[in-house]
Scaffold this active site. Structure first.
Site, PDB file in Angstrom:
ATOM      1  N   CYS A  12       0.727  -1.005   0.024  1.00 23.10           N
ATOM      2  CA  CYS A  12      -0.136  -0.087  -0.048  1.00 23.10           C
ATOM      3  C   CYS A  12       0.936   1.256   0.048  1.00 23.10           C
ATOM      4  O   CYS A  12       2.022   1.323   0.567  1.00 23.10           O
ATOM      5  CB  CYS A  12      -1.175  -0.006   1.087  1.00 23.10           C
ATOM      6  N   HIS A  36       4.956  -5.008   8.487  1.00 23.96           N
ATOM      7  CA  HIS A  36       4.753  -6.419   8.530  1.00 23.96           C
ATOM      8  C   HIS A  36       5.646  -7.556   7.125  1.00 23.96           C
ATOM      9  O   HIS A  36       4.814  -7.925   6.836  1.00 23.96           O
ATOM     10  CB  HIS A  36       3.281  -6.692   8.713  1.00 23.96           C
ATOM     11  N   HIS A  70       2.890   1.999  11.443  1.00 23.77           N
ATOM     12  CA  HIS A  70       1.995   2.287  12.822  1.00 23.77           C
ATOM     13  C   HIS A  70       2.326   3.210  13.724  1.00 23.77           C
ATOM     14  O   HIS A  70       1.166   2.948  14.134  1.00 23.77           O
ATOM     15  CB  HIS A  70       1.877   0.636  13.470  1.00 23.77           C
ATOM     16  N   GLU A 122      -0.889  -0.060  16.059  1.00 21.97           N
ATOM     17  CA  GLU A 122      -1.773   1.207  15.836  1.00 21.97           C
ATOM     18  C   GLU A 122      -2.103   2.323  16.585  1.00 21.97           C
ATOM     19  O   GLU A 122      -1.983   3.229  17.241  1.00 21.97           O
ATOM     20  CB  GLU A 122      -2.106   1.054  14.764  1.00 21.97           C
ATOM     21  N   SER A 214       0.082 -15.966   3.987  1.00 23.63           N
ATOM     22  CA  SER A 214      -0.309 -15.037   3.981  1.00 23.63           C
ATOM     23  C   SER A 214      -1.691 -14.268   3.350  1.00 23.63           C
ATOM     24  O   SER A 214      -2.763 -15.028   2.491  1.00 23.63           O
ATOM     25  CB  SER A 214       0.397 -13.692   2.932  1.00 23.63           C
ATOM     26  N   ASN A 216      -3.950 -12.354   3.960  1.00 25.47           N
ATOM     27  CA  ASN A 216      -4.632 -11.058   2.407  1.00 25.47           C
ATOM     28  C   ASN A 216      -4.141 -11.941   1.109  1.00 25.47           C
ATOM     29  O   ASN A 216      -4.802 -11.525   0.144  1.00 25.47           O
ATOM     30  CB  ASN A 216      -4.342  -9.887   2.603  1.00 25.47           C
ATOM     31  N   SER A 258       1.862  -7.415   1.152  1.00 23.30           N
ATOM     32  CA  SER A 258       2.917  -7.694   1.580  1.00 23.30           C
ATOM     33  C   SER A 258       3.986  -8.838   0.933  1.00 23.30           C
ATOM     34  O   SER A 258       5.029  -8.639   1.377  1.00 23.30           O
ATOM     35  CB  SER A 258       2.874  -8.656   3.857  1.00 23.30           C
TER      36      SER A 258
HETATM   37 FE1  F3S Z   1      -2.950   1.654   4.820  1.00 23.69          FE
HETATM   38 FE2  F3S Z   1      -1.066   0.995   3.930  1.00 23.69          FE
HETATM   39 FE3  F3S Z   1      -1.404   3.088   5.750  1.00 23.69          FE
HETATM   40  S1  F3S Z   1      -2.484   0.033   5.037  1.00 23.69           S
HETATM   41  S2  F3S Z   1      -2.866   2.899   7.006  1.00 23.69           S
HETATM   42  S3  F3S Z   1      -1.520   3.117   3.222  1.00 23.69           S
HETATM   43  S4  F3S Z   1       0.294   1.915   5.912  1.00 23.69           S
END
Ligand code: F3S
Length: 274
Positions: A12, A36, A70, A122, A214, A216, A258
């Protein structure tokens, strides 16, 4: 055969950003695992000399500490700064947001309710920003015994499902005079799922890359399989069987949240060169 990557796949935005920050800060140490993903953390260590410690007391004046995606509790951040440690913040901006909301709303006298998992790093971080404390709940059951004031601010852990968050909001709104609901949910994981669904509908063969354990990635694979019978879950290019692509026109590729880009690239190259 044409190869097409899903519109959204793999890491992401927040994880990609954190890795870039770590790469730009050689010889630093991350406080807690940056992300992670053990393989990626190893790579940062061997290629960029970015170490990892779980023990805050090991940081000395002049050291460079990278803050994980996080985030960390506010008091720990202050401790590092007070010690004269150079802090490089790789907290995902989607995590910084609920931290700021908790801080502001708490200062304004709102009771803070956080929908999430109390044990998750988090949430430990987010909660710490509420100067007057915060309640962490994981279901409406947890709300029943709370003695909340009339003014409430509600935030959610970034990875929570919207439908479940709404249940919390729906419980609170009729019972209190003012409930401020902040949408702090991040859609990154859901975006990967939507994208694999779209691509699998058109593809003749789907390759999903990611660890066999994993969760996901497994989820992406099961979505792909639903729409494209010739779907395969692989960990890396060594798992590929080239006969999968015989007389196929479109090969779709996706990867779990991941899975590092360099593994994805190796798979794409292997299929291209077959
Ligand atoms: Fe979303 Fe990735 Fe940030 S899942 S909260 S963009 S670390």
């Amino acid at each position: 055969m044409k190869i097409e990557l899903a519109e959204n796949y793999g890491f992401c935005f927040g994880v990609k950003r954190a890795i870039k920050i770590a790469e730009e800060n050689r010889n630093s140490v991350t406080y807690g695992p940056l992300i992670h993903n053990a393989k990626e953390i190893q790579r940062l260590d061997s290629d960029y000399k970015v170490g990892l410690t779980e023990d805050i007391s090991t940081f000395k004046t002049g050291d460079k500490a990278v803050i994980r995606t996080h985030g960390i509790p506010k008091a720990e951040l202050e401790l590092l700064t007070d010690k004269g440690v150079e802090v490089v913040d790789a907290t995902c901006p989607y995590v910084t947001k609920p931290q700021q909301i908790c801080e502001e709303m708490s200062e304004q006298g709102y009771d803070i309710v956080i929908f999430g998992d109390e044990a998750h790093p988090e949430i430990k971080g987010v909660k710490s920003y509420a100067a007057n404390g915060a309640y962490v709940v994981s279901s409406t059951d947890d709300l029943e015994d709370l003695k909340l004031k009339d003014r409430i601010a509600l935030v959610a852990q970034t990875t929570r499902k919207v439908e479940e968050y709404l249940q919390i909001a729906n419980y609170l709104i009729p019972r209190h005079k003012e409930v401020r609901v902040f949408n702090t949910i991040c859609n990154a994981t859901f975006e990967n799922q939507d994208a694999v669904r779209k691509l699998a509908k058109r593809a003749d063969v789907m390759v999903i890359i990611g660890g066999k354990n994993s969760s996901n990635t497994k989820q992406l694979y099961s979505i792909a399989k639903e729409y494209c019978n010739d779907s395969y879950h692989i960990e890396d290019e060594k798992d590929i069987d080239m006969s999968w692509f015989d007389s196929k026109e479109l090969c779709g590729i996706s990867a779990g949240a991941s899975t590092p880009d360099w593994i994805i690239q190796k798979v794409v190259t292997a299929i291209q060169n077959r």
